[in-house]
Scaffold this active site. Structure first.
Site, PDB file in Angstrom:
ATOM      1  N   ASP A 211      -6.688  -6.577  -4.664  1.00  0.00           N
ATOM      2  CA  ASP A 211      -5.901  -7.306  -5.202  1.00  0.00           C
ATOM      3  C   ASP A 211      -4.969  -7.530  -6.284  1.00  0.00           C
ATOM      4  OD1 ASP A 211      -5.427  -6.226  -2.385  1.00  0.00           O
ATOM      5  OD2 ASP A 211      -4.816  -8.266  -1.661  1.00  0.00           O
ATOM      6  N   HIS A 344      -8.993   2.818   2.555  1.00  0.00           N
ATOM      7  CA  HIS A 344     -10.909   1.709   2.115  1.00  0.00           C
ATOM      8  C   HIS A 344     -11.423   2.728   0.788  1.00  0.00           C
ATOM      9  CE1 HIS A 344      -8.672  -0.142   5.315  1.00  0.00           C
ATOM     10  NE2 HIS A 344      -9.591  -1.290   4.445  1.00  0.00           N
TER      11      HIS A 344
HETATM   12  O1  F6P Z   1      -6.636  -8.099   0.675  1.00  0.00           O
HETATM   13  C1  F6P Z   1      -7.457  -6.543   0.209  1.00  0.00           C
HETATM   14  C2  F6P Z   1      -6.920  -5.747   0.760  1.00  0.00           C
HETATM   15  O2  F6P Z   1      -7.558  -4.377   1.150  1.00  0.00           O
HETATM   16  C3  F6P Z   1      -5.310  -5.177   1.116  1.00  0.00           C
HETATM   17  O3  F6P Z   1      -4.726  -4.790  -0.235  1.00  0.00           O
HETATM   18  C4  F6P Z   1      -4.954  -4.363   2.128  1.00  0.00           C
HETATM   19  O4  F6P Z   1      -3.925  -4.673   2.242  1.00  0.00           O
HETATM   20  C5  F6P Z   1      -6.069  -5.231   3.334  1.00  0.00           C
HETATM   21  O5  F6P Z   1      -7.338  -6.040   2.224  1.00  0.00           O
HETATM   22  C6  F6P Z   1      -6.704  -4.616   4.240  1.00  0.00           C
HETATM   23  O6  F6P Z   1      -7.056  -5.122   4.885  1.00  0.00           O
HETATM   24  P1  F6P Z   1      -8.354  -4.833   6.040  1.00  0.00           P
HETATM   25  O7  F6P Z   1      -9.925  -4.055   5.356  1.00  0.00           O
HETATM   26  O8  F6P Z   1      -8.536  -5.430   6.796  1.00  0.00           O
HETATM   27  O9  F6P Z   1      -7.158  -3.114   6.919  1.00  0.00           O
END
Ligand code: F6P
Length: 426
Positions: A211, A344
């Site tokens: 981020d 992701h």
């Molecule tokens: O903090 C990293 C991050 O990828 C953010 O950009 C996103 O909001 C969050 O984690 C997603 O989290 P998870 O993998 O738990 O869905």
């Protein structure tokens, strides 16, 4: 010094390079090194199985929590080179075996590692030692158990690689440490000798997050790779968008931070970008966006790309969602519009070169900072500022990062933007 390293929160490319650098530099500097599997979860779980002959960890622990010093043959550079689990940590929980003793590593979360264990980790994506978002560590009981587990393993220094939430946890652990040790002593969980020996825990934070939302550092580990992924996706989208003269609304990650979205907008040539820190100022963001895109189309552009940060909102804090943007573009500008959520794909995969160089330099600095720490020095966060590796007080970086969220929730966007500036000083 016995140094343990863990990764916490969302994984990011470059975390393995950071762990590798910490392990190797610690060994070079004469320390014993440990990895904690599954982030803070592993600290809370500790080593559940009795380790009766001390072969694996070089420390003789039993379930009562009594820790005796490692045997002489388990200490020193020779031992550090010998402790090679040879990639066994990749096998997943439960089926790994310590090659020295032949014992199962099942239920053991704090594991001694040597030089060979981290061989080849530089270019691997994600975090090989595992990560988790741990609810138990947010409770005082969880942190007390974590402290006990660290003491049982004889660990007196910790490197935490994670985002703002994880580093907030690290800061809390250091601040509470004397109280946690006192509580463990009063409950009889540790001896007076142990309480004296482990009365200080040294902590250093490395910022691993795609981020790039941490204050007091220009860049976080994983952000350059994530940006590169977004940029590649935008290039791919660009050609199909152009072919059909379509509009695409692309949602990117970043939580409450607009860095990925903004930089993606610049590097991918977006027409309009929505970020949390600086929402559109017009009463109607719809009017503002449509006016810009209409102008671009009139100038002859065949494609339209709008980036929406996942935390984007209007100036009244109403969320701006990609589907809503798509509907506006369709209805008001008659653009054939699609939504792409990169998700992701932005986070996984191999680190780019810079996400190998940065964590390597920072991992080395983390160990050096630990070795120079005294009970009086603050816990440091290792960052980068104007292309130089930096050390800043962890507590200040955490507070300044939290101040951005507060400013946004108060609709004070000017302050939020100012706080994001790495040059910002109160
Ligand atoms: O903090 C990293 C991050 O990828 C953010 O950009 C996103 O909001 C969050 O984690 C997603 O989290 P998870 O993998 O738990 O869905």
């Amino acid at each position: 010094m016995r140094i343990a390293v863990l990764t916490s929160g969302g994984d990011s490319a470059g975390m393995n390079a950071a762990v590798r650098a910490v392990v190797k530099q610690a060994i070079v500097r004469g320390c014993e090194t440990y990895i904690v599997r599954e982030g803070y979860e592993g600290l809370v779980r500790g080593n559940l199985e009795a380790n009766d002959n001390g072969t694996a960890n070089g420390a003789n622990n039993d379930q009562s929590g009594v820790c005796t010093p490692p045997r002489p043959e388990d200490q020193g550079v020779e031992a550090n080179l010998r402790f090679g689990y040879g990639g066994l940590l990749r096998d997943g929980e439960g089926d790994s075996t310590d090659p020295t003793s032949g014992k199962s590593l099942k239920g053991r979360y704090i594991v001694r590692v040597g030089w060979d264990d981290v061989r080849g980790w530089m270019g691997e994506g994600g975090t090989i030692i595992g990560t988790a978002r741990c609810a138990a560590f947010r409770t005082i009981e969880g942190r007390t158990t974590a402290a006990h587990n660290l003491i049982k393993e004889g660990i007196n220094a910790l490197v935490v690689c994670g985002g703002d939430g994880s580093l907030t946890g690290a800061d809390k652990l250091r601040a509470e440490w004397p109280q946690l040790v006192a509580d463990l002593l009063s409950k009889g969980s540790i001896t007076a000798e142990q309480a004296e020996m482990y009365k200080h825990l040294m902590i250093v934070g490395l910022v691993g997050s795609i981020d790039n939302d941490m204050a007091m550092t220009d860049l976080t580990i994983g952000a350059p790779t994530a940006l590169h992924r977004i940029c590649e996706s935008m290039d791919n989208i660009s050609s199909t968008a152009s072919s059909h003269s379509r509009a695409f609304v692309i949602e990117v990650m970043g939580r409450y931070c607009g860095w990925l979205a903004l930089m993606a907008g610049v590097s991918g040539g977006a027409d309009f970008v929505f970020i949390p820190e600086c929402p559109p100022t017009a009463d109607s963001w719809e009017d503002e966006m449509c006016a810009v895109i209409k102008r671009h189309r009139e100038m002859g552009k065949r494609k339209t790309m709008v980036i929406v940060a996942e935390g984007a909102h209007d100036k009244n804090l109403n969320p701006i969602k990609p589907d809503k943007v798509k509907d506006i573009l369709r209805e008001r500008l008659s653009l054939d519009t699609r939504v792409t959520t990169l998700g992701h794909t932005q986070r996984g995969g191999r680190p780019c070169a810079y996400d190998r160089v940065l964590p390597t330099l920072q991992g080395v600095e983390a160990v050096n900072a630990l070795l120079e720490s005294t009970p009086e020095t603050p816990s440091y966060m290792i960052g980068i500022h104007e292309n130089k590796i930096s050390r800043v007080p962890l507590v200040e970086a955490v507070q300044q990062t939290q101040a951005v969220a507060t400013a946004i929730s108060n609709k004070d966007f000017a302050t939020a933007t100012r706080l994001r500036d790495p040059e910002f000083k109160e």
